[in-house]
Design an enzyme around this catalytic site. Sequence first.
Site, mmCIF file in Angstrom:
data_model
loop_
_atom_site.group_PDB
_atom_site.id
_atom_site.type_symbol
_atom_site.label_atom_id
_atom_site.label_comp_id
_atom_site.label_asym_id
_atom_site.label_seq_id
_atom_site.Cartn_x
_atom_site.Cartn_y
_atom_site.Cartn_z
ATOM 1 N N ASN A 1 0.857 -1.182 0.000
ATOM 2 C CA ASN A 1 0.000 0.000 0.000
ATOM 3 C C ASN A 1 0.898 1.238 0.000
ATOM 4 O O ASN A 1 1.483 1.574 1.025
ATOM 5 C CB ASN A 1 -0.897 -0.030 1.248
ATOM 6 C CG ASN A 1 -1.729 1.227 1.384
ATOM 7 O OD1 ASN A 1 -1.827 2.024 0.454
ATOM 8 N ND2 ASN A 1 -2.327 1.407 2.555
ATOM 9 N N LYS B 1 0.025 4.219 -0.262
ATOM 10 C CA LYS B 1 -0.685 5.383 0.301
ATOM 11 C C LYS B 1 -0.495 6.587 -0.624
ATOM 12 O O LYS B 1 -0.372 6.404 -1.828
ATOM 13 C CB LYS B 1 -0.216 5.664 1.736
ATOM 14 C CG LYS B 1 -0.155 4.411 2.593
ATOM 15 C CD LYS B 1 -0.042 4.732 4.041
ATOM 16 C CE LYS B 1 0.224 3.458 4.811
ATOM 17 N NZ LYS B 1 -0.005 3.601 6.224
ATOM 18 N N HIS C 1 -9.498 0.825 4.778
ATOM 19 C CA HIS C 1 -8.237 1.101 5.479
ATOM 20 C C HIS C 1 -8.514 2.050 6.646
ATOM 21 O O HIS C 1 -9.340 2.960 6.530
ATOM 22 C CB HIS C 1 -7.222 1.720 4.509
ATOM 23 C CG HIS C 1 -5.843 1.748 5.088
ATOM 24 N ND1 HIS C 1 -5.451 2.695 6.005
ATOM 25 C CD2 HIS C 1 -4.779 0.927 4.914
ATOM 26 C CE1 HIS C 1 -4.200 2.449 6.365
ATOM 27 N NE2 HIS C 1 -3.764 1.383 5.713
ATOM 28 N N GLU D 1 -6.961 4.485 7.784
ATOM 29 C CA GLU D 1 -6.769 5.923 7.516
ATOM 30 C C GLU D 1 -8.042 6.517 6.897
ATOM 31 O O GLU D 1 -8.388 7.660 7.163
ATOM 32 C CB GLU D 1 -5.537 6.132 6.620
ATOM 33 C CG GLU D 1 -4.257 5.966 7.431
ATOM 34 C CD GLU D 1 -3.069 5.449 6.652
ATOM 35 O OE1 GLU D 1 -3.073 5.486 5.409
ATOM 36 O OE2 GLU D 1 -2.120 4.983 7.308
ATOM 37 N N GLU E 1 -5.292 -5.058 10.637
ATOM 38 C CA GLU E 1 -4.296 -4.003 10.819
ATOM 39 C C GLU E 1 -4.612 -3.206 12.082
ATOM 40 O O GLU E 1 -5.419 -2.261 12.045
ATOM 41 C CB GLU E 1 -4.308 -3.051 9.624
ATOM 42 C CG GLU E 1 -4.021 -3.706 8.296
ATOM 43 C CD GLU E 1 -3.468 -2.709 7.292
ATOM 44 O OE1 GLU E 1 -2.366 -2.930 6.805
ATOM 45 O OE2 GLU E 1 -4.133 -1.688 7.037
ATOM 46 N N GLY F 1 2.305 2.330 10.680
ATOM 47 C CA GLY F 1 3.215 3.465 10.488
ATOM 48 C C GLY F 1 3.910 3.920 11.755
ATOM 49 O O GLY F 1 4.528 4.982 11.789
ATOM 50 N N SER G 1 3.452 -1.996 10.449
ATOM 51 C CA SER G 1 4.906 -1.950 10.670
ATOM 52 C C SER G 1 5.617 -3.265 10.337
ATOM 53 O O SER G 1 6.570 -3.657 11.030
ATOM 54 C CB SER G 1 5.216 -1.499 12.104
ATOM 55 O OG SER G 1 4.725 -0.184 12.302
HETATM 56 C C1 PEP Z 1 -0.853 0.085 5.978
HETATM 57 O O1 PEP Z 1 -1.028 1.259 5.812
HETATM 58 O O2 PEP Z 1 -1.638 -0.712 5.470
HETATM 59 C C2 PEP Z 1 0.291 -0.342 6.787
HETATM 60 C C3 PEP Z 1 0.276 -1.546 7.267
HETATM 61 O O3 PEP Z 1 1.294 0.591 7.005
HETATM 62 P P1 PEP Z 1 2.748 0.327 7.639
HETATM 63 O O4 PEP Z 1 3.273 -0.955 7.069
HETATM 64 O O5 PEP Z 1 3.567 1.520 7.219
HETATM 65 O O6 PEP Z 1 2.567 0.241 9.117
#
Ligand code: PEP
Length: 247
Positions: A10, A12, A94, A96, A164, A170, A210
């Site tokens: 992803n 983003k 997601h 976000e 997630e 992040g 992460s």
């Molecule tokens: C994501 O945004 O789906 C995600 C898992 O981000 P990150 O790997 O940066 O934590």
Amino acid sequence: MGRQFFVGGNFKMNGTVKSIKEILDNLNNAKLDSNTEVVVAPPSLYLLLAREHLRKGLEVAAQNIFDKPSGAFTGEISADQLKDSGITWTILGHSERRVILQEDDQFVASKTKAALDSGLGVILCCGESLEQREAGKTIEVVTRQLKAVADKVKDWSKVVVAYEPIWAIGTGKVATTEQAQEVHKAIREWLKKEVSDEAAEKTRILYGGSVTEKNCKELAKQADIDGFLVGGASLKPAFVDIINANE
Ligand code: PEP
């Protein structure tokens, strides 16, 4: 029965024409585990570029869709338009988008149905905040998010669930293997009870939050972790190591 390992990237709202081509070239030239399904999700502006630039066998996902096929919906993209452009997947729900853009469970469910009806695969995200985890509400939150989809969607064969935890996205704070496996197992049990035996057995459940080249192998060993949804690390060359985590 084995579930095919699945890794999504992803991007983003990151990248330029130049940097996205570099990321894709890195994937095109890498030796990737042929047993792993790989899907990358660049910003919508770069979806066609990604489809044209990526080698065959690697798929492209949108990061979102709208739940109507066409019409006066300024700024939105439909599942049919994605299909028409050779895009085969979309991420939906997601955190976000749920948190910053206030998408609720019903809207995410309605978009999931629209995507599946158009023949797209859906990477359906769910996950709890730190506050919800500390209040012992993780499973309640995750299953509530999934239930909204199950109320509208009976066939889960083109759904990949991405667990997630918001506190791990992040932040550099990855869930422990035990924390992740516990929730993945609970999601699978929920699928068995609320959807079907087949959905429980066949649905891939990804972990996201992460994930890096350092922690991916341990996570990949867990019985109910069938792959990853990767944010930050998908922009780096080490994404290849995450794709190959199950080798
Ligand atoms: C994501 O945004 O789906 C995600 C898992 O981000 P990150 O790997 O940066 O934590």
